[in-house]
Design an enzyme around this catalytic site. Structure first.
Site, short mmCIF file in Angstrom:
data_model
loop_
_atom_site.label_atom_id
_atom_site.label_comp_id
_atom_site.label_asym_id
_atom_site.label_seq_id
_atom_site.Cartn_x
_atom_site.Cartn_y
_atom_site.Cartn_z
N GLU A 1 2.16 30.42 10.61
CA GLU A 1 3.04 29.46 11.14
C GLU A 1 2.02 28.58 12.19
OE1 GLU A 1 6.39 29.56 11.06
OE2 GLU A 1 6.94 28.64 13.16
N THR B 1 9.22 17.55 15.11
CA THR B 1 8.73 19.01 16.55
C THR B 1 8.20 18.35 17.57
OG1 THR B 1 8.65 20.31 14.22
CG2 THR B 1 7.92 21.32 16.77
#
Lengths: 305, 305
Positions: free
Chosen positions: A127, A180
């Protein structure tokens, strides 16, 4: 030896639980296949559904898989096929599904030395490649299923809460990109104290509602006074869709992860269908293409197919 | 007709639940007596144990009692005796006990038109006289017992959580004054986002731990990264006492309400006794007089005697 793995999509944050809460979806997810090979190490041999790097150290699944085998003496290698169904950047845990699927599949081929809870930290390594930091709010629900709370990171402490029987999720994924970096930039490093108190009151209410299967309490708790007011502007027509969902009976609605997906939680499949239809009708009026999903909460998490 | 009421002491905040969490103690509390009179209205006829005003509108119990009878057509009056055992300014809900006791006693004489939950808002009026704002984090546990979460105020939404069987509280009350204005002044209007996330992760963990009777999880969750670092300096020897409590087996320890009382939660009476003794020994080394209490969690809240 070969294992086939279903890697479910997830919703993180859930309005009042920024960075700590997540849930697991049932019928939206990637598939991954893991095979033992005579060549040692990890190889990625096939990728469909997305344009992702085959180089193991640059691939989320690859990095997560490497983390599991690191410092272990294994007399075989592992070949991984990745069949992406969850679109990258959709806000429903695409990279987490790859990371969680990878650690789960590798662990199966190793003879399950690790529990699912223990696998979370390895998945966080994958991740981190995607998001830049080691978060568990998507990988935890993807691995464990149900609702998950990341109480803290030092050490990692994840609590799984079995979903109340009747909760269904609707997810609308507008095909736009929310970077993001932009989703982070709109958040300030400090928040007003009184808003933090409101937020943690609601998180407490959500946890209590989940344990007592009190749908009205869950509904009252699904509020976000901290992040949504800033991020909603990044998602076209967010407020209209949210209002439509709530007006049609959803318990609550908000931004899935960092967006752009918009989720709604509902009590019962029938209401969820009504909500999904209303959200669909509403978003069809925009010129933005979108997908819409309806799913029960997946209590199992990542599983063998 | 006469009713005698026990008004228990309470601990608010509980480290991770600033302004939202509270719990109710068992054997520390005031007594109040309520009698029907022919003179209409509320009168305070006797006060022992504290130097408090007899003027109803200036007395916490009086204001709370008035709130209950306001706009009600009652053909009798109520005389109140207040026997304070909880010291004012101790940080274990002295004014809340008066407010909660008053609304409970008056409600009894009226034939119970209100539920305990409904009485919370009236008690908050009394609490506001003492603290300057309408808070429920002490009056809620005093009325309902157990642990309480104030999810929100608009509208008031209080969730009661029955205490896990084995939890005991130890409270050390140093006889010093911490002025509310000082306790507030040390808090900043904004808090770092990452600390807020840590705090709500822990609050989620505490709620989960209470529902699942997971004492280890409760222990891991009893942390305060937001308020304690600023307020601890107002309480002499706080850190030493807290460390001693934890070293002797307490699940956690912190500031009770706005202080100066220091609380510790323990699993089982035996550990609580050990912790109380260790805290006693430690504080005896200072020249500050103090009281120490040991109590099971009171699941009933305010009751008739």
């Amino acid at each position: 030896m070969e294992v086939r793995v279903f890697c479910p999509a997830t919703i993180a944050n859930l309005n009042c639980g920024f960075d700590v809460m997540g849930l697991c979806l049932e019928n939206i997810g990637d598939e991954m296949i893991f095979r033992k090979t005579t060549t040692k190490g990890i190889q990625i041999t096939k990728i469909t559904g997305a344009d992702l790097p085959y180089e193991v150290s640059k691939n989320v699944a690859g990095v997560a898989a490497l983390a599991v085998i690191e410092n272990r003496d294994i007399d075989f290698g592992i070949a991984i096929e990745i069949h992406k169904k969850i679109k990258a950047g959709s806000g429903i845990g695409s990279s987490s599904a790859s990371a969680a699927g990878a650690v789960f599949g590798v662990n199966e081929l190793l003879g399950k030395p690790f529990s699912k809870s223990e696998l979370i930290e390895f998945a966080m390594k994958g991740e981190a490649l995607a998001s830049g930091s080691e978060h568990a709010d998507n990988v935890a629900p993807c691995l464990l299923g149900g609702f998950t709370l990341v109480r803290g990171y030092h050490p990692l402490d994840v609590i799984k809460i079995t979903s109340p029987e009747k909760i269904y999720a609707v997810v609308l994924h507008p095909h736009i990109e929310v970077k993001t970096v932009d989703a982070r930039a709109v958040l300030e490093p400090s928040i007003p104290f009184h808003k933090a108190i409101t937020q943690w009151g609601n998180l407490g209410g959500l946890i209590a509602g989940l344990y007592t299967q009190d749908y009205a309490l869950i509904s009252r708790s699904l509020q976000d006074v901290v992040v949504e007011p800033f991020r909603k502007h990044l998602i076209p027509h967010f407020e209209k869709v949210k209002n439509i969902a709530v007006q049609n009976g959803a318990l609550g609605s908000g931004i899935s992860g960092a967006g752009p997906s918009i989720f709604a939680l509902c009590e019962g499949k029938k209401i969820a269908e009504t909500v999904a239809e209303a959200m669909h009708t509403q978003y069809s009026k925009t010129r933005i293409p979108f997908d819409i999903y309806l799913s029960k909460i997946n209590d199992k998490g990542v599983t063998l197919l």
